[in-house]
Design a protein around this motif. Structure first.
Motif, PDB file in Angstrom:
ATOM      1  N   PHE A 187      33.336  39.910  51.365  1.00  0.00           N
ATOM      2  CA  PHE A 187      34.690  39.457  51.012  1.00  0.00           C
ATOM      3  C   PHE A 187      34.642  37.999  50.573  1.00  0.00           C
ATOM      4  N   LEU A 188      33.943  37.196  51.399  1.00  0.00           N
ATOM      5  CA  LEU A 188      33.893  35.764  51.094  1.00  0.00           C
ATOM      6  C   LEU A 188      33.149  35.505  49.790  1.00  0.00           C
ATOM      7  N   SER A 189      32.131  36.318  49.510  1.00  0.00           N
ATOM      8  CA  SER A 189      31.379  36.107  48.275  1.00  0.00           C
ATOM      9  C   SER A 189      32.274  36.336  47.065  1.00  0.00           C
ATOM     10  N   VAL A 190      33.223  37.258  47.187  1.00  0.00           N
ATOM     11  CA  VAL A 190      34.169  37.488  46.099  1.00  0.00           C
ATOM     12  C   VAL A 190      35.035  36.254  45.905  1.00  0.00           C
ATOM     13  N   ARG A 191      35.407  35.628  47.030  1.00  0.00           N
ATOM     14  CA  ARG A 191      36.207  34.406  46.930  1.00  0.00           C
ATOM     15  C   ARG A 191      35.405  33.296  46.250  1.00  0.00           C
ATOM     16  N   GLU A 192      34.123  33.199  46.621  1.00  0.00           N
ATOM     17  CA  GLU A 192      33.317  32.095  46.111  1.00  0.00           C
ATOM     18  C   GLU A 192      33.012  32.239  44.632  1.00  0.00           C
ATOM     19  N   ASP A 193      32.565  33.406  44.226  1.00  0.00           N
ATOM     20  CA  ASP A 193      32.184  33.590  42.825  1.00  0.00           C
ATOM     21  C   ASP A 193      32.125  35.077  42.538  1.00  0.00           C
ATOM     22  N   GLU A 194      33.170  35.545  41.861  1.00  0.00           N
ATOM     23  CA  GLU A 194      33.280  36.976  41.657  1.00  0.00           C
ATOM     24  C   GLU A 194      32.157  37.532  40.792  1.00  0.00           C
ATOM     25  N   ILE A 195      31.774  36.777  39.788  1.00  0.00           N
ATOM     26  CA  ILE A 195      30.756  37.279  38.871  1.00  0.00           C
ATOM     27  C   ILE A 195      29.413  37.396  39.586  1.00  0.00           C
ATOM     28  N   ALA A 196      29.092  36.380  40.387  1.00  0.00           N
ATOM     29  CA  ALA A 196      27.832  36.429  41.122  1.00  0.00           C
ATOM     30  C   ALA A 196      27.869  37.541  42.156  1.00  0.00           C
ATOM     31  N   ALA A 197      29.008  37.712  42.833  1.00  0.00           N
ATOM     32  CA  ALA A 197      29.119  38.772  43.835  1.00  0.00           C
ATOM     33  C   ALA A 197      28.888  40.127  43.179  1.00  0.00           C
ATOM     34  N   ASP A 198      29.485  40.322  42.031  1.00  0.00           N
ATOM     35  CA  ASP A 198      29.328  41.552  41.277  1.00  0.00           C
ATOM     36  C   ASP A 198      27.847  41.790  40.972  1.00  0.00           C
ATOM     37  N   ALA A 199      27.175  40.735  40.506  1.00  0.00           N
ATOM     38  CA  ALA A 199      25.762  40.858  40.149  1.00  0.00           C
ATOM     39  C   ALA A 199      24.902  41.149  41.362  1.00  0.00           C
ATOM     40  N   MET A 200      25.368  40.780  42.553  1.00  0.00           N
ATOM     41  CA  MET A 200      24.598  41.042  43.764  1.00  0.00           C
ATOM     42  C   MET A 200      24.914  42.414  44.348  1.00  0.00           C
ATOM     43  N   GLY A 201      25.646  43.228  43.622  1.00  0.00           N
ATOM     44  CA  GLY A 201      25.901  44.581  44.067  1.00  0.00           C
ATOM     45  C   GLY A 201      27.148  44.740  44.906  1.00  0.00           C
ATOM     46  N   VAL A 202      27.982  43.730  44.963  1.00  0.00           N
ATOM     47  CA  VAL A 202      29.244  43.852  45.689  1.00  0.00           C
ATOM     48  C   VAL A 202      30.278  44.453  44.736  1.00  0.00           C
ATOM     49  N   ASN A 203      30.814  45.593  45.106  1.00  0.00           N
ATOM     50  CA  ASN A 203      31.855  46.199  44.292  1.00  0.00           C
ATOM     51  C   ASN A 203      33.131  45.386  44.495  1.00  0.00           C
ATOM     52  N   THR A 204      33.315  44.408  43.634  1.00  0.00           N
ATOM     53  CA  THR A 204      34.368  43.428  43.884  1.00  0.00           C
ATOM     54  C   THR A 204      35.756  44.071  43.894  1.00  0.00           C
ATOM     55  N   THR A 205      35.967  45.040  43.002  1.00  0.00           N
ATOM     56  CA  THR A 205      37.277  45.692  42.983  1.00  0.00           C
ATOM     57  C   THR A 205      37.521  46.403  44.312  1.00  0.00           C
ATOM     58  N   ALA A 206      36.511  47.135  44.791  1.00  0.00           N
ATOM     59  CA  ALA A 206      36.681  47.851  46.057  1.00  0.00           C
ATOM     60  C   ALA A 206      36.942  46.873  47.198  1.00  0.00           C
ATOM     61  N   VAL A 207      36.213  45.763  47.198  1.00  0.00           N
ATOM     62  CA  VAL A 207      36.405  44.772  48.249  1.00  0.00           C
ATOM     63  C   VAL A 207      37.825  44.225  48.211  1.00  0.00           C
ATOM     64  N   LYS A 208      38.270  43.878  47.019  1.00  0.00           N
ATOM     65  CA  LYS A 208      39.613  43.296  46.902  1.00  0.00           C
ATOM     66  C   LYS A 208      40.680  44.314  47.276  1.00  0.00           C
ATOM     67  N   VAL A 209      40.485  45.549  46.796  1.00  0.00           N
ATOM     68  CA  VAL A 209      41.490  46.574  47.096  1.00  0.00           C
ATOM     69  C   VAL A 209      41.523  46.841  48.599  1.00  0.00           C
ATOM     70  N   SER A 210      40.334  46.923  49.248  1.00  0.00           N
ATOM     71  CA  SER A 210      40.390  47.212  50.688  1.00  0.00           C
ATOM     72  C   SER A 210      41.019  46.045  51.444  1.00  0.00           C
ATOM     73  N   ALA A 211      40.738  44.826  51.021  1.00  0.00           N
ATOM     74  CA  ALA A 211      41.385  43.692  51.681  1.00  0.00           C
ATOM     75  C   ALA A 211      42.896  43.761  51.490  1.00  0.00           C
ATOM     76  N   PHE A 212      43.285  44.098  50.293  1.00  0.00           N
ATOM     77  CA  PHE A 212      44.710  44.133  49.968  1.00  0.00           C
ATOM     78  C   PHE A 212      45.426  45.245  50.743  1.00  0.00           C
ATOM     79  N   VAL A 213      44.768  46.415  50.796  1.00  0.00           N
ATOM     80  CA  VAL A 213      45.373  47.551  51.504  1.00  0.00           C
ATOM     81  C   VAL A 213      45.470  47.244  53.001  1.00  0.00           C
ATOM     82  N   LEU A 214      44.412  46.665  53.540  1.00  0.00           N
ATOM     83  CA  LEU A 214      44.404  46.294  54.952  1.00  0.00           C
ATOM     84  C   LEU A 214      45.536  45.312  55.248  1.00  0.00           C
TER      85      LEU A 214
END
Lengths: 236, 373, 695
Positions: free
Chosen positions: C198-225
């Motif tokens: 989650f924090l990696s998405v906050r820090e740098d979305e593009i880098a998080a994406d490149a590291m295999g973090v499904n940024t959309t899924a992370v954001k959506v789950s945070a938002f839904v929660l």
């Protein structure tokens, strides 16, 4: 003395970016700053042009303190800069970029026009692409535009931050010869370069920076023959 | 059939007039977003100030002028007064946020607190002296200003060493919300909580009849449209073709590079606030000038929100887009208001916005910007 | 089970605390009880909002909307169950629990519907859409009496029939319990490896994406929660206060935003304290207000002024960004800092069938508008190769990298990785194709029908008499038909493509990268940066993180060990707990390589790894790159300007100019290739060779 920096200290938050840096540039010289990334070269340049505020120390341009002046006033004193990464206004045409370069001299219509012709003469490629959006230019052309744009303010001191960065080897050579030409026309140049070898070849004097401090200051010839400089920065 | 057509045309005319007001406000949102990349939530409240300036101009200061003189005078007063207020807000809050608080901010904050002194102590002075209300306010404010400024300069010189400037957009947004709350509540404290309205003598109802279709509207609505069109055209010309316009574009593209060209970035930013705020102020006057819409100090919030939505709808950062989005929204709202769904009028703007953003995230006239990797 | 015991103890302590708070609450005067209750609800709202805005760095400003959904759902439900069936009854605990969960779930559902489309985009879109959502909900609720009179929700005047718990002993324990639960869950999340993602998405979305973090899924789950807890908070609120649609307005949403900003965005303790502070502040000022009879508006003015001053003087919030701690705890994994790291045996990847290329790009093209940034590029990498990519600035090298890592989709051409297509035109299986077509048809027909109904209801009265129903149906069916045609014509296009693999999917398949201008997660520590890299090989899910299962703890330990092993190999272990942004430049470049390796890639793409290093560091880097290639059995493709570096370590070199490959071959071949000399090295062969190596 054209430019005189005395005991400059710059902080980024808690990071001490420049520690008591002193540096001098005589009129008509080419002076270069070399050093690894993070050594403080760009920070020094940015302090001179007013983008960074030093915490202590002073910067004198022709005897006048400029370290408290806003960036745009420093330009009117006669200090121009081609920033690192070129930073051309890529949503505007080549001509508009050059016009913005002459922003401080807008009342001198005829002179500005003359200067633009001069820049086009020096960089024929820019003339060809006059009406093109500058974002569509190649890296080398953008660098020319950045230098040309800085020249439009008729600077007496030109600050060049990494002008050869990312250019093809043959373009690097032409950029350096352009710098020499500009200097021959009477513009004093302060040059920051990764390409230490080339920079020292065209410069009168050089400063070696390391972790925010001036490590060495000498004539280019001496620096080029200094063993530790050769090992650390010239890769020999 | 004629009745339906009449209804349709009437709603479209109302929609264009409402849209013109949105447009005047939306332009300010879009310009400030362009140079500072943040949503200036206090912008809607400048509109409110414009409405009150119009009220006092038409009903008080300019009441001796001819009707046309009243309108033009009030419009000018709103343009100038709200422009100054916009610049003052920028100077008071947003610039210290951007550059850090320092002695250079002493006079602005001095003036700000001095005006409070004038507000509270002024009436006391008025009671015990032959001075009028306005004069005593000015005198007290002036004295307080002379006292506060050097003190604050001293304080800010100290603070400047520990206060770091912030480029965080969230911080800027909260500041804008703070300013918005300040204007709204201070407005209510000064102007009272009862809805006000006024009627400029220059405007009158118009009846147009042709082929069995009759349209009713106030000439004020025509004036809104006319002023909005003229002002935005002027603005587009300035931004596209003048030296200042180029400077504005340069600052919004890369403020640092612009500073290296000798462009006074802070002054250019202040200028965009002046332009945006004066247009919003003009909107505040025009929209209320013919006495059909009462207002109080919180009018700016809802209207500001909608104008902002219009700016996003058209593509934030683009002036033409803001105007286009605003007109579209005004018409859509009024069509809904005249239909069976009229209870949902306030929601339609947001529905359109969400639908548009789903298909064209940059807005209708916005350009695509790809992030450099 | 040690972890199990600890959890049990914490649970007991929590229960005792809640019970204690309840006891204190019961012995207070009504006025103070009210304050406590309001504080509790504010904590629920602020901490839940902080999950989206603080942890993932998104910008949601419609929290009141979700609160309203929860409030009306929950209260509507308890009204239907308790008041109707047993008249005048106060809702019991089971009923309340059902209502809270229902309120939370419906709010979460709305959160999902709002989040999925808007969170795919970066920037301020979420802010604008959530703002719009809040307003739409408010307008809808104002019209409940017309839309659904049977529910008796009260419309604009408020839901005055709603059952209330104000006289019940149940209210406060519910508030305190929920607040405690939200805090614990947010805390668990933040301190887990999922929280790091989650924090990696906050820090740098593009880098998080490149590291295999499904940024959309992370954001959506945070938002839904976040929406879920807002809904629960709303349900509780509805049973303590009279709810009216205009209570849940923009100002209320802003109130919650103010709380989390004051508390220091991302700090859970800060948000909790700020929620309490903002709630009780007006009450604290009450004596002064009463004494000097200050009008209410001036309290608002003071609040606004305080807010502005605070933002200018202390922009990172009153409590700063970090968590408040009673005692300094050692960071996770610090207990064995400095000790020898035991190498961890990660299973070796299955070898590829003979003759399979690691990467095979065929006629890869990318156009931007009319500009061809990369044109007809053919690039083949055999397993284990170390290949260089050179060319002048603006030649399209980085664009090509972005194509090879999924940041851009190709305009034309194919890209195969380990024998399987990953970009370009990818044939889809028939079942998937049929499902897509069916889904498209359903979606478009429903959408067409909906839009048709609305549009015809709005517009038809303007063009025809109300009695003329034919036009109405005509408009509706015309739109449905149009949508159907649109669906059937666009479906074939979608049939050819897999929905376009995203960078995180490239990373999952084994392609990892570094960036030309370093993109580390600056506010995370060195170790945490590498741990984000290990996130994509996780076997635990979000629920493990929220409730901190033993499975999660085990995985975390393994990942930390793996990360530290990698760090020690790059000589970065000594600074594992430093913030990445404070590392020296050269270390940052190497940390990026470590982070990329932590994803356990098969192909590593290095974008100017030596940029900005001095010659000594470059030499060291060269041997390091060769070493990791051998140790990790990797294929490496690197962009580099330093000719010496490229010529020295690469086995093959591709030269790119104006978006096209102009030469390919061994370093010797490239050095003497006339096309390359003309375009890149310079006319004078003799000198260019020399200068190239000096660079």
């Amino acid at each position: 003395m054209m430019l005189q920096i005395r005991n400059l200290d710059v902080y980024y938050g808690a990071i001490h970016a420049l520690e008591s840096v002193s540096l001098e540039v005589e009129e008509g010289e080419i002076v270069t700053m070399i050093g690894a990334n993070g050594a403080g070269k760009s920070t020094t340049i940015r302090s001179i042009s007013g983008l960074v505020r030093p915490r202590s120390g002073e910067i004198l341009f022709e005897g006048k303190p400029i370290h408290t002046m806003p960036a745009h006033q420093i330009v009117t004193l006669g200090i121009g800069q081609s920033p690192e990464g070129r930073r051309v206004f890529s949503n505007m045409t080549v001509r508009e970029n050059l016009e913005l370069g002459a922003y401080t001299r807008a009342s001198h219509h005829a002179e500005v026009k003359q200067d633009m012709e001069k820049v086009f003469h020096q960089f024929p490629r820019l003339k060809e692409r006059e009406a093109q959006l500058s974002g569509t230019l190649s890296g080398g052309e953008q660098q020319m535009l950045a230098i040309g744009r800085a020249l439009m303010a008729r600077p007496r001191l030109l600050l060049l931050d990494e002008p050869s960065l990312g250019l093809a080897p043959f373009l690097v050579r032409s950029i350096f010869s352009i710098i020499r030409e500009i200097n021959a026309q009477g513009v004093t140049v302060l040059l920051v370069e990764q390409n230490a070898n080339q920079a020292l070849k065209i410069a009168n004097r050089g400063y070696v920076l390391e972790t925010g401090r001036v490590l060495l200051a000498d004539t280019s010839a001496n620096l080029l023959s200094n063993d530790s400089v050769r090992a650390a920065y010239l890769g020999e | 059939m004629a009745a339906a057509l009449q209804h349709l045309l009437q709603q479209i005319i109302n929609g264009i007039a409402a849209g013109s007001v949105y447009a005047l406000i939306a332009v300010g949102y879009t310009m400030v977003y362009g140079v500072l990349k943040f949503i200036n939530f206090a912008h809607g409240d400048v509109y409110m100030v414009g409405a009150y300036v119009g009220l006092f101009a038409v009903g008080g200061v300019l009441s001796n002028l001819s009707p046309v003189g009243q309108d033009i005078g009030a419009l000018l007063l709103c343009l100038i007064g709200c422009g100054l207020i916009g610049a003052f807000i920028e100077r008071l809050a947003y610039r210290p946020l951007r550059n850090g608080l320092g002695p250079q901010d002493g006079w602005v904050w001095g003036l700000f607190w001095a005006s409070y002194a004038g507000l509270f102590i002024g009436p006391v002075v008025e009671q015990h002296s032959p001075l009028t209300g306005v004069t005593s306010f000015v005198v007290v404010t002036g004295i307080a200003f002379a006292i506060f400024t050097p003190l604050l300069r001293l304080l800010f010189t100290r603070l400047g060493r520990i206060v770091m400037p912030s480029r965080n957009r969230l911080t800027a947004l909260i500041t804008a919300i703070g300013i918005s709350l300040l204007l709204e509540n201070q407005g209510q404290a000064v102007f009272g909580a009862t809805p006000r309205s006024y009627k400029s003598q220059g405007f009158h109802p118009i009846n147009l009849s042709a082929g069995g279709v009759t349209l009713n509207f106030n000439s004020g609505r025509l004036w809104i449209l006319f002023t909005a069109v003229v002002l935005t055209m002027l603005l587009v010309y300035i931004v596209r073709h003048t030296r200042t316009g180029k400077a504005i574009r340069a600052v919004s593209f890369d403020p640092e590079a612009a500073a290296l060209m000798g462009i006074p970035t802070d002054r250019i930013i202040a200028l965009t606030f002046v332009i945006g705020s004066s247009l919003a102020g003009a909107g505040g006057f025009l929209n209320h000038s013919f006495g059909e819409i009462p207002f109080k100090a919180d009018i700016g919030i809802q209207l500001g929100l909608k104008a902002f939505v219009a700016a996003v709808l058209g593509g934030i950062g683009s002036i033409e887009g803001a105007v286009f989005g605003a007109l579209l929204m005004g018409v859509a709202e009024n069509l809904v208001a005249g239909s069976a769904f009229n209870a949902f009028t306030d929601a339609i703007a947001f529905v359109i916005l969400i639908v548009v953003l789903l298909f064209k995230p940059t807005g209708l006239l916005g350009r695509n910007v790809t992030e450099k990797v | 089970m040690k972890a199990g015991m600890r959890k049990l103890i914490w649970l007991l302590v929590g229960l005792i605390l809640v019970a204690g708070a309840g006891h204190v609450h019961d012995n207070l005067q009504g006025y103070f009880q009210d304050i406590l209750q309001r504080c509790g609800i504010a904590i629920i709202m602020a901490v839940s909002l902080n999950i989206v805005n603080g942890l993932t760095g998104q910008f949601a400003i419609g929290h009141a909307g979700f609160m309203a959904v929860g409030a009306y759902t929950g209260a509507g439900l308890t009204y239907q169950i308790s008041d109707k069936l047993t008249h005048g009854a106060v809702p019991t605990l089971p009923i309340m629990l059902v209502a809270m969960i229902a309120g939370g779930l419906l709010a979460a559902l709305f959160g999902y519907a709002v989040g999925v489309p808007s969170l795919r985009l970066r920037g301020d879109y979420l802010a604008i859409v959530t703002l719009g959502f809040g307003e739409i909900i408010r307008v809808l609720l104002e019209n409940t009496d017309e839309m659904a009179p049977g529910l008796h929700l009260g419309g604009a005047t408020g839901f005055s029939d709603a059952p209330t718990l104000t006289q019940s002993a149940l209210l406060f324990p519910l508030i305190a319990g929920t607040a405690a639960l939200v805090i614990v869950i947010a805390w668990n999340l933040k301190s887990s490896s999922h929280g790091l993602a989650f924090l990696s998405v906050r820090e740098d979305e593009i880098a998080a994406d490149a590291m295999g973090v499904n940024t959309t899924a992370v954001k959506v789950s945070a938002f839904v929660l976040s929406a879920f807890f807002a809904g629960v908070g709303g349900t509780i609120y509805a049973h303590a206060h009279l709810i009216k649609p205009d209570v849940f307005n923009f100002i209320l949403s802003m109130n919650f935003i103010v709380m989390i900003v004051l508390g220091g965005t991302g700090s859970i303790t800060g948000a909790t304290l700020a929620a309490v502070a903002v709630t009780i502040l007006p009450d604290l000022l009450k004596p002064i207000r009463d004494k000097y009879s200050v009008p209410d508006v001036y309290l608002q003015v003071i609040f606004a002024l305080a807010l502005v001053l605070l933002m200018i003087i202390r922009p990172s919030g009153v409590f700063g960004k970090g968590e408040l701690k009673l005692r300094k705890r050692k960071p996770t994994g610090a207990e064995n800092a400095g000790s020898e790291v035991v190498p961890l045996n990660r299973p070796a990847p299955a070898p590829l069938p003979a003759g399979t290329l690691t990467l095979d790009a065929q006629e890869l093209t990318r156009k931007f508008g009319g500009l061809t940034a990369v044109g007809n590029v053919n690039l083949k990498l055999k397993p284990g190769e170390l290949v260089g990519l050179i060319g002048p600035n603006g030649a399209g090298k980085t664009t090509l990298f972005n194509l090879l890592t999924g940041v851009y989709e190709p305009s034309a051409g194919h890209l195969n990785f380990q024998g399987k297509p990953i970009a370009g035109v990818i044939p889809t299986p028939t079942t998937q194709r049929t499902l897509k077509l069916a889904w498209d048809t359903v979606l478009f027909v429903t959408g067409g029908w909906l839009i048709g109904t609305i549009l015809s209801t709005v517009l038809v009265p303007y063009i025809a008499t109300p009695e003329d129903a034919r036009i109405q149906t005509g408009v509706k069916w015309l739109l449905v038909l149009g949508a159907l045609i649109l669906a059937l014509t666009t479906a074939p296009k979608r049939r050819k493509f897999v929905a376009g693999l995203k960078p995180y999917q490239f990373a999952q398949r084994g392609i990892s990268r570094t960036f030309q201008n370093i993109r580390l997660f600056g506010e995370l520590t060195v170790l945490e940066n590498v741990r984000v890299g290990t996130y994509l090989r996780r076997k635990t899910n979000l629920f493990d993180a929220l409730f901190r299962t033993s499975r999660l703890e085990k995985e975390t330990q393994e990942n930390i060990q793996f990360a530290r092993e990698l760090l020690s190999r790059f000589n970065l272990l000594k600074s594992e707990h430093e913030l990445a942004k404070n590392l020296p430049y050269g270390d940052q470049r190497r940390l990026e390589i470590v982070r990329a390796l932590a994803t356990e890639p098969r192909l590593l793409l290095l974008d100017e790894p030596a940029a900005g290093m001095n010659p000594q560091e470059k030499v060291a880097l060269m041997s390091l790159i060769r070493e990791i290639r051998d140790d990790f059995a990797l294929t490496v493709l690197l962009i580099e300007h330093d000719m010496k570096l490229v010529m020295g370590i690469c086995e093959r070199i591709y030269v790119l100019d104006y978006g096209r490959i102009i030469a390919e071959g061994t370093p010797e071949e490239i050095r003497s290739n006339p096309t390359v000399i003309a375009a890149y090295l310079g006319e004078d062969t003799e000198e260019s060779g020399k200068e190239g190596s000096e660079e």
